[in-house]
Design an enzyme around this catalytic site. Structure first.
Site, PDB file in Angstrom:
ATOM      1  N   SER A 122      22.451  22.811  -4.746  1.00 49.63           N
ATOM      2  CA  SER A 122      21.232  22.367  -4.065  1.00 49.63           C
ATOM      3  C   SER A 122      20.188  22.094  -5.132  1.00 49.63           C
ATOM      4  O   SER A 122      19.851  22.968  -5.926  1.00 49.63           O
ATOM      5  CB  SER A 122      20.733  23.459  -3.116  1.00 49.63           C
ATOM      6  N   LYS A 136      18.144  13.002   8.505  1.00 49.59           N
ATOM      7  CA  LYS A 136      19.158  13.412   7.541  1.00 49.59           C
ATOM      8  C   LYS A 136      19.986  12.206   7.138  1.00 49.59           C
ATOM      9  O   LYS A 136      20.279  11.353   7.972  1.00 49.59           O
ATOM     10  CB  LYS A 136      20.044  14.455   8.220  1.00 49.59           C
ATOM     11  N   LYS A 186       0.828  -1.212   0.000  1.00 53.69           N
ATOM     12  CA  LYS A 186       0.000   0.000   0.000  1.00 53.69           C
ATOM     13  C   LYS A 186       0.862   1.263   0.000  1.00 53.69           C
ATOM     14  O   LYS A 186       0.616   2.188  -0.760  1.00 53.69           O
ATOM     15  CB  LYS A 186      -0.910  -0.020   1.236  1.00 53.69           C
ATOM     16  N   HIS A 201      21.876  -0.547   3.658  1.00 51.56           N
ATOM     17  CA  HIS A 201      21.854   0.771   3.010  1.00 51.56           C
ATOM     18  C   HIS A 201      23.225   1.465   3.058  1.00 51.56           C
ATOM     19  O   HIS A 201      23.747   1.906   2.037  1.00 51.56           O
ATOM     20  CB  HIS A 201      20.823   1.685   3.684  1.00 51.56           C
ATOM     21  N   HIS A 206      16.615  -0.012  -1.255  1.00 51.73           N
ATOM     22  CA  HIS A 206      16.026   1.192  -1.857  1.00 51.73           C
ATOM     23  C   HIS A 206      16.984   2.386  -1.823  1.00 51.73           C
ATOM     24  O   HIS A 206      16.786   3.354  -2.550  1.00 51.73           O
ATOM     25  CB  HIS A 206      14.649   1.506  -1.264  1.00 51.73           C
ATOM     26  N   LYS A 239      27.406   5.574  10.527  1.00 49.90           N
ATOM     27  CA  LYS A 239      26.651   5.919  11.730  1.00 49.90           C
ATOM     28  C   LYS A 239      25.162   5.952  11.415  1.00 49.90           C
ATOM     29  O   LYS A 239      24.745   6.544  10.412  1.00 49.90           O
ATOM     30  CB  LYS A 239      27.120   7.306  12.194  1.00 49.90           C
ATOM     31  N   TYR A 250      27.655  19.862  -1.606  1.00 53.31           N
ATOM     32  CA  TYR A 250      28.384  21.104  -1.413  1.00 53.31           C
ATOM     33  C   TYR A 250      29.807  20.819  -0.988  1.00 53.31           C
ATOM     34  O   TYR A 250      30.109  19.782  -0.393  1.00 53.31           O
ATOM     35  CB  TYR A 250      27.663  22.038  -0.434  1.00 53.31           C
TER      36      TYR A 250
HETATM   37  C1  BG6 Z   1      14.140   1.035   5.881  1.00 56.77           C
HETATM   38  C2  BG6 Z   1      14.268   0.734   7.350  1.00 56.77           C
HETATM   39  O1  BG6 Z   1      14.877   0.104   5.132  1.00 56.77           O
HETATM   40  O2  BG6 Z   1      14.631   2.341   5.623  1.00 56.77           O
HETATM   41  C3  BG6 Z   1      13.555   1.769   8.177  1.00 56.77           C
HETATM   42  O3  BG6 Z   1      13.733  -0.563   7.611  1.00 56.77           O
HETATM   43  C4  BG6 Z   1      13.982   3.165   7.801  1.00 56.77           C
HETATM   44  O4  BG6 Z   1      13.786   1.548   9.558  1.00 56.77           O
HETATM   45  C5  BG6 Z   1      13.925   3.359   6.283  1.00 56.77           C
HETATM   46  O5  BG6 Z   1      13.113   4.083   8.427  1.00 56.77           O
HETATM   47  C6  BG6 Z   1      14.544   4.680   5.886  1.00 56.77           C
HETATM   48  O6  BG6 Z   1      14.320   4.906   4.541  1.00 56.77           O
HETATM   49  P1  BG6 Z   1      14.353   6.400   3.967  1.00 56.77           P
HETATM   50  O7  BG6 Z   1      14.219   6.232   2.493  1.00 56.77           O
HETATM   51  O8  BG6 Z   1      13.228   7.126   4.621  1.00 56.77           O
HETATM   52  O9  BG6 Z   1      15.680   6.953   4.375  1.00 56.77           O
END
Ligand code: BG6
Length: 483
Positions: free
Chosen positions: A391, A333, A19, A241, A179, A324, A369
């Protein structure tokens, strides 16, 4: 070349991921003309016994909310989608699904295309992948499977999952989504690094003092405590990520942009990462985390971690990469901060002004920057810090930056795996983090409490300083849109 019909099957269609992420991304692609109605059909599949109208209302409500595209497009988009209710462990249900897809494909000359998007908990991936493999394979054209983390909890469980999926589908058929690889600034990394003479000669241990890759969120686990408590911040954000971002920052120039060339180079970075030292790790948990009823009262799960990684190769030997990530912090951020060494033989007392930094801000407000030392305008000859600022909101005012999922789903349709995680990348990344996770779970590393809305444990700032990071005092970059 005439394109053949495309069936996108969303398994777990009544769930939250579908969804909030999958259907909105498909809708945006539809609105931009990438999913033409005469060629595409969406099949939502889930256990809930919904009638089609309810299903449309469920996903449609969310699409209309965004307000990005006119409401009549929502109606047209919903007309492309149908709903099938079925179990995940039942051959008959999957045969029924196959029949419905086959009926849609019947009579078309070009080989049809089938994209299965598993918006499901990973525990059922092997089962569902098995059902698809047995009952729903495309006999004339391609079949692709899209899955999303968590891919296991450690090296062993991740490898088990990879083995199970690998016995059914080839790597070319599997699209593992991270992602972050769909974010604009992350995709810009290769261009920035390899298409600019500014960076080519500087991007190494001779010039760079340290690199920080930072993810902050200003909210806690927000109803996801049950999931999060089992995984923690290292598995949720850092192992996937931030590691993907690190690979793109650190890798050598690939032979070409072909997905295998790019991923081969990422793999070499992962292979060169040294074991993590406990003295170079800070973990924390925000106060109040355990108040969540789905979190155990004794939980030691980290909601914050700062980890130093060292890449043992000619380019990066001696340069700390500080990864971090934290929840319930002061801001939301994500950024990459590359800090350069001091200028040798300084005659301007630049130390007081700070070092050169190149910052790529992934979100919010995409920007890049460069922090530079310049002459303070005026009669005096004194130096100060300023910036060269790109930016996006200001520079690309008419450009709508696509959502990560939108881009990545389009790639799965086009068959471009560059921005997807290959099995060996996944395995190597777990090899880096599994021993640390085991030590954390055995209680060998203290979990430091921190206040919600803070910067996290002060020990993390101390760690960065110990690694040679020099903070510029009195300088703060202000995004132009906020000036
Ligand atoms: C997800 C995590 O993969 O990424 C979440 O499981 C996190 O905990 C999210 O909030 C953050 O994604 P974005 O795109 O908002 O930075």
């Amino acid at each position: 070349v005439a394109e053949s019909c495309l069936s996108i099957i969303i398994l777990g269609a009544s769930g939250d991921l579908a969804k909030k992420k999958t259907f909105p991304a498909l809708f945006h692609l539809y609105c931009q003309g990438f999913l033409p109605s005469h060629q595409v059909k969406l099949f939502g599949y889930a256990r809930s016994k919904l009638i089609e109208e309810d299903f449309h209302r469920r996903i449609g409500g969310h699409l209309a909310d965004s307000g990005k595209y006119p409401a009549d497009l929502v109606t047209k988009f919903l007309e492309l989608s149908t709903y099938i209710s079925g179990a995940y462990d039942d051959d008959d249900s999957f045969r029924k699904l196959d029949k419905i897809i086959s009926d849609y494909e019947a009579g078309k000359d070009e080989p049809p295309r089938r994209l299965f998007y598993l918006a499901l908990p990973p525990s059922v991936y092997p089962l569902v992948a098995g059902m698809i493999h047995k009952n729903c394979m495309n006999k004339r054209g391609w079949t692709r499977i899209v899955i999303e983390k968590p891919f296991g909890k450690d090296l062993k469980s991740s490898e088990e999952l990879s083995d199970q999926l690998g016995s059914l589908f080839s790597e070319e058929q599997l699209y593992r989504i991270d992602h972050y690889l769909g974010k604009e600034i992350v995709q810009n990394l290769l261009v920035m690094r390899f298409a600019n003479r500014f960076f080519v000669p500087l991007w190494n241990r001779d010039n760079i003092a340290n690199v920080q890759i930072v993810f902050r969120e200003n909210f806690g686990t927000d109803g996801r405590g049950g999931y999060f408590d089992e995984y923690g911040i290292i598995r949720d954000i850092i192992q996937n990520h931030l590691m993907q971002v690190l690979c793109l920052v650190a890798m050598e120039k690939p032979l070409s942009l072909s997905p295998e060339h790019v991923r081969d180079e990422k793999v070499k970075v992962l292979q060169a990462i040294q074991p993590i030292q406990d003295s170079e790790v800070v973990i924390g948990q925000y106060e109040g985390y355990r108040d969540d009823p789905t979190v155990s009262d004794e939980s030691l799960t980290p909601t914050f971690a700062s980890v130093v990684l060292r890449i043992h190769n000619e380019r990066w030997d001696g340069v700390p990469f500080i990864l971090k990530a934290g929840k319930a912090l002061d801001t939301r951020k994500a950024e990459i901060r590359v800090q350069f060494k001091d200028v040798p033989g300084d005659i301007f007392k630049c130390k007081k002004q700070g070092r050169n930094e190149f910052v790529m801000r992934l979100q919010p407000s995409e920007a890049m920057y460069m922090k530079l030392t310049v002459k303070q305008p005026g009669l005096e000859m004194s130096a100060t810090q300023s910036e060269l600022d790109l930016s996006y909101r200001q520079r690309y005012q008419d450009v709508v930056i696509p959502e990560a999922y939108e881009r990545l789903i389009l790639d799965t349709i086009r068959g471009d795996q560059q921005h997807f995680v290959r099995r060996d990348e996944l395995q190597l990344s777990w090899e880096v983090f599994t021993p640390l996770l085991e030590r954390i779970e055995a209680g060998k590393i203290p979990v430091i409490p921190y206040k919600q809305g803070s910067r996290g444990p002060p020990e993390a700032d101390k760690l960065a300083v110990e690694q040679g990071y020099v903070r510029t005092h009195g300088y703060i970059w202000i995004p132009p849109s906020l000036k």
